[in-house]
Design a protein around this motif. Structure first.
Motif, PDB file in Angstrom:
ATOM      1  N   ILE A 164      74.759  76.631  34.691  1.00  0.00           N
ATOM      2  CA  ILE A 164      74.005  75.387  34.675  1.00  0.00           C
ATOM      3  C   ILE A 164      74.929  74.219  34.346  1.00  0.00           C
ATOM      4  O   ILE A 164      75.900  74.364  33.581  1.00  0.00           O
ATOM      5  N   THR A 165      74.658  73.070  34.940  1.00  0.00           N
ATOM      6  CA  THR A 165      75.432  71.858  34.687  1.00  0.00           C
ATOM      7  C   THR A 165      74.548  70.832  33.984  1.00  0.00           C
ATOM      8  O   THR A 165      73.320  70.926  34.004  1.00  0.00           O
ATOM      9  N   ARG A 166      75.171  69.867  33.353  1.00  0.00           N
ATOM     10  CA  ARG A 166      74.403  68.797  32.719  1.00  0.00           C
ATOM     11  C   ARG A 166      73.934  67.815  33.787  1.00  0.00           C
ATOM     12  O   ARG A 166      74.735  67.349  34.602  1.00  0.00           O
ATOM     13  N   PRO A 167      72.641  67.470  33.802  1.00  0.00           N
ATOM     14  CA  PRO A 167      72.164  66.463  34.757  1.00  0.00           C
ATOM     15  C   PRO A 167      72.846  65.120  34.532  1.00  0.00           C
ATOM     16  O   PRO A 167      73.074  64.730  33.383  1.00  0.00           O
ATOM     17  N   GLU A 168      73.165  64.428  35.584  1.00  0.00           N
ATOM     18  CA  GLU A 168      73.801  63.119  35.438  1.00  0.00           C
ATOM     19  C   GLU A 168      72.871  62.121  34.754  1.00  0.00           C
ATOM     20  O   GLU A 168      73.343  61.146  34.157  1.00  0.00           O
TER      21      GLU A 168
END
Length: 211
Positions: A164-168
């Motif tokens: 998972i990535t951090r949402p912009e």
């Protein structure tokens, strides 16, 4: 119900200029540690007040997540508070620890933290909270909770096989103080109020205010 009759006499502690730190950040950390030691409820909860697009005050409770040269919290940049801070990058914070009969009021300007700082905090959160940051279009109107459930399931499926990535649109803010007031409840409503103010030279002055 007689709301006007509700009252409590404060008498636990006192507050004097001779016994406080020269820096409000150092003084705040000392009070915060006392609040933690006293097991106050939601010690890091703070009311943050912003100015909306109609130049009216808007307030809600968020959680303090760090202290450096300012006070850090994290949220959706597209939320109401995020849009208000983009328009007016100033905020007021209020902490209240009733168990210690104490209040702290902070006013300052607001800046976004770095991407690295936002990433560090995002990946320290439980996975469910990381998913939640992607799931909720914070402050926007939604039809029902089913909408959130279906959206959550899609996000979980998307990140099932990949990290998972951090949402912009999600990250941190820092409230850099320009004034900080420490309030200690005293008998007869004659409370102690000491206010730090930052002058043009970058030094803090401290004054006692009438209760």
């Amino acid at each position: 119900m007689d709301i006007a009759a509700i009252r409590k006499e404060y008498s636990l502690k006192s507050l004097d200029i001779s016994n406080i730190a020269l820096s409000p950040l150092i003084q705040f950390k000392a009070w915060f540690q006392e609040a933690l030691t006293a097991s106050t409820l939601e010690t890091n909860a703070m009311t943050i007040s912003t100015i909306n697009h109609e130049n009216k005050p808007s307030a809600r409770v968020v959680l303090l997540k760090g202290i450096d040269h300012g006070f850090l919290f994290f949220t959706n940049y597209q939320s109401n508070k995020g849009q208000e801070l983009a328009l007016h990058p100033y905020a007021a914070l209020t902490f209240f620890w009733p168990e210690l009969e104490r209040q702290v009021r902070i006013e300052g300007y607001v800046e976004k933290v770095t991407d690295e700082e936002s990433d560090d905090y995002f990946y320290s959160r439980p996975l469910a909270s990381q998913i939640g940051a992607w799931t909720s279009p914070q402050s926007h109107v939604i039809p029902d909770r089913i909408f959130l459930k279906e959206r959550q399931e899609k996000i979980e499926a998307k990140f099932k096989e990949v990290k998972i990535t951090r949402p912009e649109h999600w990250g941190g803010y820092r409230v850099v103080p320009l004034s900080v007031e420490f309030w200690q409840g005293r008998p007869s409503r004659l409370h102690d109020r000491l206010k730090y103010e930052l002058d043009e030279t970058g030094n803090w002055s401290i004054n006692r205010l009438a209760p």
